[in-house]
Enzyme design. Structure first.
Site, PDB file in Angstrom:
ATOM      1  N   MET A   1       0.841  -1.187   0.000  1.00 13.17           N
ATOM      2  CA  MET A   1       0.000   0.000   0.000  1.00 13.17           C
ATOM      3  C   MET A   1       0.885   1.248   0.000  1.00 13.17           C
ATOM      4  O   MET A   1       2.075   1.184   0.206  1.00 13.17           O
ATOM      5  CB  MET A   1      -0.922  -0.001   1.234  1.00 13.17           C
ATOM      6  CG  MET A   1      -1.864  -1.173   1.282  1.00 13.17           C
ATOM      7  SD  MET A   1      -3.097  -1.157  -0.018  1.00 13.17           S
ATOM      8  CE  MET A   1      -4.330  -0.090   0.717  1.00 13.17           C
ATOM      9  N   CYS A   2       0.250   2.352  -0.189  1.00  9.82           N
ATOM     10  CA  CYS A   2       0.996   3.593  -0.355  1.00  9.82           C
ATOM     11  C   CYS A   2       0.388   4.633   0.575  1.00  9.82           C
ATOM     12  O   CYS A   2      -0.549   4.352   1.311  1.00  9.82           O
ATOM     13  CB  CYS A   2       0.903   4.068  -1.792  1.00  9.82           C
ATOM     14  SG  CYS A   2       1.259   2.760  -2.975  1.00  9.82           S
ATOM     15  N   GLU A   3       0.928   5.828   0.522  1.00  9.71           N
ATOM     16  CA  GLU A   3       0.308   6.923   1.270  1.00  9.71           C
ATOM     17  C   GLU A   3       0.148   8.133   0.373  1.00  9.71           C
ATOM     18  O   GLU A   3       0.970   8.387  -0.515  1.00  9.71           O
ATOM     19  CB  GLU A   3       1.146   7.272   2.512  1.00  9.71           C
ATOM     20  CG  GLU A   3       1.129   6.152   3.523  1.00  9.71           C
ATOM     21  CD  GLU A   3       1.047   6.625   4.977  1.00  9.71           C
ATOM     22  OE1 GLU A   3       0.638   7.781   5.231  1.00  9.71           O
ATOM     23  OE2 GLU A   3       1.393   5.823   5.847  1.00  9.71           O
TER      24      GLU A   3
END
Lengths: 268, 268
Positions: A1-3
């Site tokens: 996942m990323c931000e």
């Protein structure tokens, strides 16, 4: 996942404070070591800085903290790869031109079956991520339905919201998206925002020991909204978005909120 | 008028040495104070750094000299504005996507009657320069004739050359242009190039007191071509292009040269 990190403001505003915390999540306080990028709108002008290296070690990221670029819309992303290898062409944000405007897109999440479910037309991906494919589909849908900008902005908002709902049905799809005038934020699982206005007070970053007193660097007319996957400060109340919710920002203010038809929820 | 800098190489190569001289022309040894930009291809990936301020004073330009980015194709531009005000959306290089590739474009010169002579279709300018308008027209022509990449690269080269000839008929049109695989250079009035290969020797910059011995930082297989509006070094022989000449570079080598039909000239 990323931000994700985003900003909308009514005056050109430097986002150095928020980025100082955010970029630490790219290898220091967070595991997102697979590249990062930031896009700034300066009026209709647009520039990106992207680096396929961890933000915590990136000379380009250090420049961002030392050289405050004042902008009214900012979109930033730090990546923890799932689909697509770690390289520059897979590094967010992505951009394309439509209607003589630069559109910018950054995505947190993961989609399945996107090649079958999202037929492409005008825009094609350069890299191999699900994210860029979905961007090309989304912008292609807008272009197909509106070869020219629609007079009614709510029709465009509805199209974007419905397209995001379709994307959410393929997995996790948190989005920041802009046409240089509006900032669109869509929540699938995780996105928060805060609007700061007079009277401004101090803010304390969660990811690093840094405090800023916004009252010292603002005027009473300034309005600035900041969005992030998770709240960046510990002493302020952030609004946590609902799954299926889309918020549209313009000049720092929330101008529209839309909620999912399939799972309606009320803000409390 | 503006100045152009380009590079094509067969291995990822850092262009810091050439940029050190080139960027001094943006306010120190040259009058080009109205912004600058540079685009790097890293395989099919693409990133730009642009600043609407003089390169000699730009923190982003300083980063370019301190943080060597290795690339096989580079296009850079320093601007002295004629058409279009000084702002980010008028700052070269310009880019658009076609065939899932990032296309990059930088122009030196000035065109008249471009709005009448160059009808737009797929791509629209964001800023107000003649340069970006011509780019949108050029890429639109390519897309119109080749919705998919042509199998015969010479057909595409011919189309690009003929389009450049048309653009030259509207004024001054020196061009650097790339699809991430080839670097196209077209000369209307002023463009020079040099190809460096083993045995490498020393090079002495014209615009600053800097000498580099390329034999210390290359392997015998490296081939690097550099293009500039005016030669960057004083101790090497640069090839001065002819009006109407187009040169195509791939992996550091000249793979094609085309000359104007209307004013044929022979290289001597």
């Amino acid at each position: 996942m990323c931000e994700l990190l985003g900003m909308s403001a009514n005056v050109p505003t430097d986002i150095t404070f928020s980025m100082a915390g955010f970029l630490r999540r790219g290898g220091a306080t967070g595991p997102h070591r697979d590249g990062w990028g930031v896009a700034f709108y300066e009026n209709e002008g647009y520039r990106e800085f992207r680096d396929p290296h961890p933000s915590i070690e990136s000379p380009v990221a250090r420049l961002m903290l030392d050289y405050p670029i004042k902008s009214r819309i900012v979109i930033s992303h730090i990546r923890q790869a799932n689909v697509g290898e770690v390289n520059l062409s897979n590094t967010h944000p992505f951009s394309r031109e439509l209607w003589g405007r630069n559109w910018c897109y950054a995505h947190n999440g993961q989609l399945t079956g996107f090649r079958q479910e999202l037929p492409l037309s005008f825009y094609l991906p350069v890299g191999t991520t699900d994210s860029e494919w979905a961007f090309c589909w989304l912008l292609g849908e807008i272009r197909r339905q509106y070869p020219e900008p629609p007079e009614d902005p709510s029709a465009l908002q509805e199209l974007i919201h419905q397209s995001c709902e379709k994307l959410r049905s393929l997995g996790v799809f948190n989005l920041l998206f802009s046409d240089s005038q509006h900032l669109y934020a869509y929540c699938s699982t995780k996105l928060a925002h805060i609007t700061r206005r007079a009277p401004f007070g101090p803010a304390l970053l969660k990811d690093t020991e840094l405090e800023v007193d916004f009252s010292a660097c603002t005027t009473p007319r300034d309005v600035v909204s900041v969005l992030a996957t998770e709240p960046l400060t510990t002493n302020e109340t952030w609004h946590i978005m609902q799954p299926g919710e889309m918020v549209v920002f313009k000049d720092g203010e929330v101008i529209t909120e839309r909620f999912s038809h399939s799972s309606p929820s009320i803000r409390v």
